[in-house]
Design a protein around this motif. Structure first.
Motif, PDB file in Angstrom:
ATOM      1  N   UNK B 109     -47.864  57.819 101.163  1.00  0.00           N
ATOM      2  CA  UNK B 109     -47.929  57.932  99.690  1.00  0.00           C
ATOM      3  C   UNK B 109     -48.671  59.203  99.284  1.00  0.00           C
ATOM      4  N   UNK B 110     -49.755  59.501 100.009  1.00  0.00           N
ATOM      5  CA  UNK B 110     -50.511  60.729  99.719  1.00  0.00           C
ATOM      6  C   UNK B 110     -49.607  61.948  99.905  1.00  0.00           C
ATOM      7  N   UNK B 111     -48.863  61.946 100.995  1.00  0.00           N
ATOM      8  CA  UNK B 111     -47.972  63.075 101.287  1.00  0.00           C
ATOM      9  C   UNK B 111     -46.936  63.226 100.184  1.00  0.00           C
ATOM     10  N   UNK B 112     -46.313  62.111  99.818  1.00  0.00           N
ATOM     11  CA  UNK B 112     -45.234  62.161  98.818  1.00  0.00           C
ATOM     12  C   UNK B 112     -45.748  62.702  97.492  1.00  0.00           C
ATOM     13  N   UNK B 113     -46.964  62.313  97.135  1.00  0.00           N
ATOM     14  CA  UNK B 113     -47.541  62.788  95.872  1.00  0.00           C
ATOM     15  C   UNK B 113     -47.958  64.246  95.943  1.00  0.00           C
ATOM     16  N   UNK B 114     -48.286  64.721  97.139  1.00  0.00           N
ATOM     17  CA  UNK B 114     -48.794  66.089  97.292  1.00  0.00           C
ATOM     18  C   UNK B 114     -47.680  67.108  97.507  1.00  0.00           C
ATOM     19  N   UNK B 115     -46.493  66.634  97.883  1.00  0.00           N
ATOM     20  CA  UNK B 115     -45.400  67.582  98.139  1.00  0.00           C
ATOM     21  C   UNK B 115     -44.950  68.225  96.835  1.00  0.00           C
ATOM     22  N   UNK B 116     -44.602  69.509  96.876  1.00  0.00           N
ATOM     23  CA  UNK B 116     -44.089  70.162  95.679  1.00  0.00           C
ATOM     24  C   UNK B 116     -42.651  69.734  95.420  1.00  0.00           C
ATOM     25  N   UNK B 117     -42.119  70.135  94.292  1.00  0.00           N
ATOM     26  CA  UNK B 117     -40.724  69.865  93.994  1.00  0.00           C
ATOM     27  C   UNK B 117     -39.871  70.729  94.924  1.00  0.00           C
ATOM     28  N   UNK B 118     -38.837  70.141  95.502  1.00  0.00           N
ATOM     29  CA  UNK B 118     -38.013  70.888  96.465  1.00  0.00           C
ATOM     30  C   UNK B 118     -37.391  72.119  95.810  1.00  0.00           C
ATOM     31  N   UNK B 119     -37.078  72.017  94.543  1.00  0.00           N
ATOM     32  CA  UNK B 119     -36.437  73.144  93.861  1.00  0.00           C
ATOM     33  C   UNK B 119     -37.410  74.323  93.693  1.00  0.00           C
ATOM     34  N   UNK B 120     -38.690  74.043  93.678  1.00  0.00           N
ATOM     35  CA  UNK B 120     -39.705  75.113  93.588  1.00  0.00           C
ATOM     36  C   UNK B 120     -40.016  75.670  94.968  1.00  0.00           C
ATOM     37  N   UNK B 121     -40.292  74.776  95.914  1.00  0.00           N
ATOM     38  CA  UNK B 121     -40.666  75.183  97.278  1.00  0.00           C
ATOM     39  C   UNK B 121     -39.902  74.298  98.249  1.00  0.00           C
ATOM     40  N   UNK B 122     -38.826  74.777  98.805  1.00  0.00           N
ATOM     41  CA  UNK B 122     -38.077  73.951  99.757  1.00  0.00           C
ATOM     42  C   UNK B 122     -38.937  73.578 100.961  1.00  0.00           C
ATOM     43  N   UNK B 123     -38.817  72.331 101.406  1.00  0.00           N
ATOM     44  CA  UNK B 123     -39.574  71.900 102.587  1.00  0.00           C
ATOM     45  C   UNK B 123     -38.680  71.006 103.438  1.00  0.00           C
ATOM     46  N   UNK B 124     -39.009  70.980 104.730  1.00  0.00           N
ATOM     47  CA  UNK B 124     -38.213  70.192 105.677  1.00  0.00           C
ATOM     48  C   UNK B 124     -39.173  69.443 106.594  1.00  0.00           C
TER      49      UNK B 124
END
Lengths: 253, 287
Positions: B109-124
């Protein structure tokens, strides 16, 4: 599927030459007072074998006094490879006594053509002690992955390219428990990270069970079951493979 | 004497085998794991059927991707620094190569809340062994979907492929291996560079308690990677960086990004002059 024997490497030719020199034909000229032939067939499957595979091994063992030497080869047949010759081993051992403790020190060489272009070479040194019901074997091996000369030419590697990769130190171990079921039938189970023609990393143990039947003083039959798993020390175990082999040890002389 | 030997040998083997243990452990996995790699792969493959593999488009043949491993969230200090760094215009995306969290749902849950929006900063993202502890795979899949997939980067002149693998169980498994071979067969020829991400590191060039894929599996993967001209394999798991070069493939093991670790770092994977290069960046030196 057609299979081909890979016998074109320099190290393998040297090994075959040593094989021939160590075990000259003819009882009179033999340097060993006792010679045995250990041969087995094996079947199994694992994550990378693309279904069931079949192996055949022949190993010649010579012994004189406290010294022994053995040399063996493995042929493999599976959907995962088109080359039949898959491993060669050479081992020498000598019995010693450290105080009252009898031990055997064993040096090994294991060479494997893992593909048409790559080889895996292992050198190892082990010390073994067998007591009434327990056997302890521990040692170290060093492993080298390398491209063949033909592959280096084919890929046109520049001089700066590393054509070998060295894993300097890996611990080998085998903890065994054995017990006789009858005067002729013996059972042994081991936790180990190696078997005749492969050496896993020290953090990948497997279970090996062996049943041996002594037909007479010259002939011994055995069967072995090996269970391999991945991820044990990731603490997320995952089945990797299983194999079953049946073999015979024949004391020729 | 024999009893003493048994004790010494048993202690030796146990010490050897258990030196890979860290804190936050799920010992149940020693005996039984509720989700095996083949099951996880099938779920990933089902996800991939309805979620096409992503293609990032960049404006230059030179671009950069940040790669991290072993963040073990819980703590978010280093992760937040990474995301700030990833927002900089020179970075096209960031990749997290397993052991992202501890496996606990609260940390997911912490990770999900801390991740940026994919459209701003793509992450994998892909799982490592810790991410599947405590039934963590279910949460990973619910939140993020597949852990076996590839993405590509399209430049003005070329395309590079990045293959993300699930090695959280110490093996790729039969089905994932078949999928990988299929990707090589169908995609590799049309791509300039091929880079693989996989959590569990391959080699033991120093003594370590980390588990590696079985030698039996490496005997298949190494020739496969050489034959398919894989440029780089980026891994984590061991928490200690290592660089092994074999043929045309560089096998890179990263430091951990774990909070509080003096050596915590990430990798700047830079594609320039048509080839991948790398640079380690200590996260503690960033503001």
């Amino acid at each position: 599927m057609k299979y081909k024997l890979i016998v074109n490497s320099k190290s393998l030719k040297i090994s075959i030459l040593l094989f021939i020199l160590c075990f000259p034909f003819g009882k009179q000229s033999s340097v060993f007072s006792q010679i045995s032939l250990n041969s087995y067939v094996e079947t199994g499957s694992n994550v990378v074998s693309l279904g069931a595979y079949g192996n055949f091994s022949a190993e010649l063992i010579g012994r004189t006094g406290t010294f022994s030497a053995s040399t063996g080869a493995l042929l493999s047949f599976s959907n995962a490879t088109d080359q039949a010759f898959s491993a060669y081993s050479l081992q020498v051992a000598n019995d010693f006594k450290f105080g009252k403790l009898p031990v055997t020190i064993n040096a090994l060489f294991l060479w494997k053509p893992i593909s048409n272009e790559m080889r895996e070479t292992n050198f190892g040194l082990m010390i073994e002690h067998r007591a009434k019901h327990f056997g302890y074997k521990v040692g170290l091996n060093t492993r080298i992955y390398s491209f063949t000369q033909a592959a280096i030419r084919q890929y046109n590697f520049a001089d700066s390219v590393h054509t070998s990769l060295w894993e300097p130190v890996n611990v080998m171990y085998k903890l065994s428990y054995f017990t006789p079921f009858s005067p002729k039938l013996n059972f042994e189970v081991s936790i180990t990270n190696y078997d005749r023609y492969f050496i896993q990393q020290e953090t990948n143990p497997m279970v090996l069970a062996n049943l041996t039947y002594n037909q007479n003083s010259r002939l011994q039959f055995y069967s072995e079951l090996g269970y391999m798993q991945a991820g044990l020390l990731n603490m997320h175990v995952n089945y990797f493979g299983l194999y079953l082999r049946g073999g015979v040890i024949w004391k020729i002389d | 004497m024999e009893n003493r030997l048994k004790t010494i040998f048993g202690t030796f083997v146990l010490t050897l085998l258990l030196t890979g243990c860290n804190n936050v452990l799920d010992f149940s996995g020693f005996i039984y794991s509720p989700d095996r790699i083949d099951e996880r792969f099938l779920q990933s493959a089902a996800w991939n059927q309805t979620h096409p593999f992503k293609m990032l488009t960049v404006n230059s043949d030179t671009y950069q991707i940040l790669v991290v491993g072993d963040s073990h969230i819980g703590g978010l200090v280093n992760f937040d620094k990474l995301v700030s760094e990833a927002r900089k215009p020179e970075n096209s995306a960031f990749v997290m190569v397993g052991d992202i969290v501890t496996g606990q749902k609260t940390d997911y849950d912490k990770l999900k809340n801390a991740l940026p929006d994919f459209s701003e900063v793509p992450y994998f993202l892909m799982v490592g062994n810790h991410d599947v502890y405590f039934n963590g795979w279910k949460t990973f899949y619910d939140y993020f979907g597949s852990s076996t997939y590839y993405f590509s980067v399209q430049t003005p002149t070329s395309k590079d492929i990045y293959i993300c693998l699930d090695s959280g169980s110490g093996t790729l498994g039969e089905k994932q291996l078949a999928w990988l071979k299929n990707v090589f067969e169908n995609e590799r020829q049309s791509c300039r560079n091929c880079i693989i991400f996989s959590h569990v590191n391959f080699f033991r060039d120093h003594h370590t308690g980390s588990t590696n894929p079985l030698e039996t599996e490496l005997d298949v993967l190494l020739p496969l990677f050489a034959k398919n001209r894989v440029n780089m394999v980026i891994m984590g798991h061991d928490h200690t960086r290592a660089i092994d070069k074999f043929g045309l493939t560089t096998y890179l093991t990263m430091d951990a990004l774990l909070d509080g670790l003096p050596t915590a770092s990430f990798v700047k994977l830079k594609i320039s002059d048509g080839k991948p290069g790398y640079e380690f960046q200590n996260i503690n030196s960033l503001n």
